[in-house]
Design an enzyme around this catalytic site. Sequence first.
Site, PDB file in Angstrom:
ATOM      1  N   ARG A  28       0.861  -1.180   0.000  1.00  0.00           N
ATOM      2  CA  ARG A  28       0.000   0.000   0.000  1.00  0.00           C
ATOM      3  C   ARG A  28       0.899   1.232   0.000  1.00  0.00           C
ATOM      4  NH1 ARG A  28      -3.596  -2.744  -1.446  1.00  0.00           N
ATOM      5  NH2 ARG A  28      -5.603  -3.193  -0.447  1.00  0.00           N
ATOM      6  N   GLU A  56      -2.692   8.347  -3.833  1.00  0.00           N
ATOM      7  CA  GLU A  56      -3.042   7.479  -4.967  1.00  0.00           C
ATOM      8  C   GLU A  56      -4.446   7.818  -5.431  1.00  0.00           C
ATOM      9  OE1 GLU A  56      -2.018   3.252  -4.698  1.00  0.00           O
ATOM     10  OE2 GLU A  56      -3.921   2.817  -5.690  1.00  0.00           O
ATOM     11  N   HIS A  66      -1.658   0.553  -9.887  1.00  0.00           N
ATOM     12  CA  HIS A  66      -2.336  -0.431  -9.031  1.00  0.00           C
ATOM     13  C   HIS A  66      -2.918  -1.577  -9.876  1.00  0.00           C
ATOM     14  CE1 HIS A  66      -4.069  -0.622  -4.711  1.00  0.00           C
ATOM     15  NE2 HIS A  66      -3.993  -1.842  -5.216  1.00  0.00           N
TER      16      HIS A  66
END
Lengths: 308, 308
Positions: free
Chosen positions: A221, A250, A269
């Site tokens: 993450r 993000e 991602h």
Amino acid sequence: MTDRPKIAVSPTSRPAMFDAMVDAVVAGGGQIVPVDEASALIWADPAAADAFPAVVAHAPALEWVQLPYAGIENFANQLDPALQWTCGKGVYADPVAEHVIALTLAGFRHLHTASRATSWPAQQGKNLLGAHVTVIGGGGITESLVRLLKPWNAKITVVRRSNTAFPGASRTVTKDRLHDALPGADVVVLAAAVTNETRQMVDRDFLAAMDDDAWLVNVGRGALVVTTDLLAALQTETIGGAALDVTDPEPLPDGHPLWDEPDCIITPHVANTPEMGLPLIAERVRQNVERWIAGDDLLGPVDVHAGY
Amino acid sequence: MTDRPKIAVSPTSRPAMFDAMVDAVVAGGGQIVPVDEASALIWADPAAADAFPAVVAHAPALEWVQLPYAGIENFANQLDPALQWTCGKGVYADPVAEHVIALTLAGFRHLHTASRATSWPAQQGKNLLGAHVTVIGGGGITESLVRLLKPWNAKITVVRRSNTAFPGASRTVTKDRLHDALPGADVVVLAAAVTNETRQMVDRDFLAAMDDDAWLVNVGRGALVVTTDLLAALQTETIGGAALDVTDPEPLPDGHPLWDEPDCIITPHVANTPEMGLPLIAERVRQNVERWIAGDDLLGPVDVHAGY
């Protein structure tokens, strides 16, 4: 044989996932019913957590909920402890481990530089074969990575909370001795969940402990990394480079200085895309329906109190 | 025990290679002598084939020559059949197979696009895990590729001259049935030597037989491909992309239209760099010196008449 259990699949907002989940329930031996008759619910849209309470409000017979996520942050405050919860934990590990290898090889082989070249570039590169790989996190991604790299003769160090040796690793280091695992690593892979202990663990000290040609690969993450410290390490070339599938913030906004770093590779991602993951979560659901019928423990149980 | 055999290492133009070869000869049990006393010569500069005749002219006792190359085109017209010749055949296969995987993953995972991005890109990607891989050529690179991909559950089709099943491959196809091996492949890997049969084999028909999302990866030789046909396939998007470690012409000149193709990745003949290869060829030389002493067959024999 017991009766086929009554299982609902909802919502219908992602038709491809809905269809795959329905097929998986039937393949596992279940019978599809509306949610108000269902003893189990297969949630079929990772992006629609907001719709969840209204659906569950009409499910008086519900005993088990299968979530499609591996990380289930969006559902964290909906985890009714009266129900059994399962998620996609471990299911997506193989594609994510593959992405770790893709990013590491791209960095070691300078494919990011080659991709931008308009002229025959300088010859450079180093091998993942036989390299020293340090992985932060001892979960499913690390298991997959160890398995996929088995013929590559890499020396894998796993940093984890427990001091039990990680199967297949060359070395296991507990988290309190993290800084022993950083010098000498050709690549440091972040594959940990975000907890109060791991949040922003990659800071100035962490980066300073890495070799100056080592790559940082993050498939965990974004919040594991202090972005400003990483940026400083890239700008001063105290590490070899960074390959990030997750960022903080993000998505990384336009104009962010990381976009301009020559040894930074940013992927959006996609370590596990919906297309890669759908057959994998469908197979997990099929297996869990079979286990539900047989009365076996379900795969991917959620710890309701820990929230993952 | 026999006496330690007299072995020369020449030229000295690449000191790192010269030193490594001297060490390897000694480690294998040989004794270093000037070339005019030597029964064997270890050639220590892949780039200095022109200097070879003058050195050999002063080597009356010579029986065996070890060349550092895997491909030995530059020495082809110097292969005196009165001598025994060995080369680096097979030695460099592991790093080259690693580069095949690096390039394939970069293409499948759109890392070339990500490397050029200055804004969060679209989510896309497919897996090498479980993919269909067709490899043209049944040599050492293919052996390494099959070995490295073993845990990846890829379906590997090998196209080779012989109809003997390639160990570890899902399917072996003889060269006359090449076009059976192209449709359905997610990636087509060129790992063949250039011969009269293989030169320019990747032409318009070959490319048309590939799926429209398949990648072409070339780690063999640039001359295996008709560059103008490849360019046309990329421009019309009839294949997914091309990742080329070797090109025709090579180096690819500035301004060549391949540099502008969005789905083309060009690396500068670095599948095996000198730094990667030196410890590998040194180990081969050590083993061959041991074998020379023991009277065993040497590794990597050159077929003087075939020229490889």
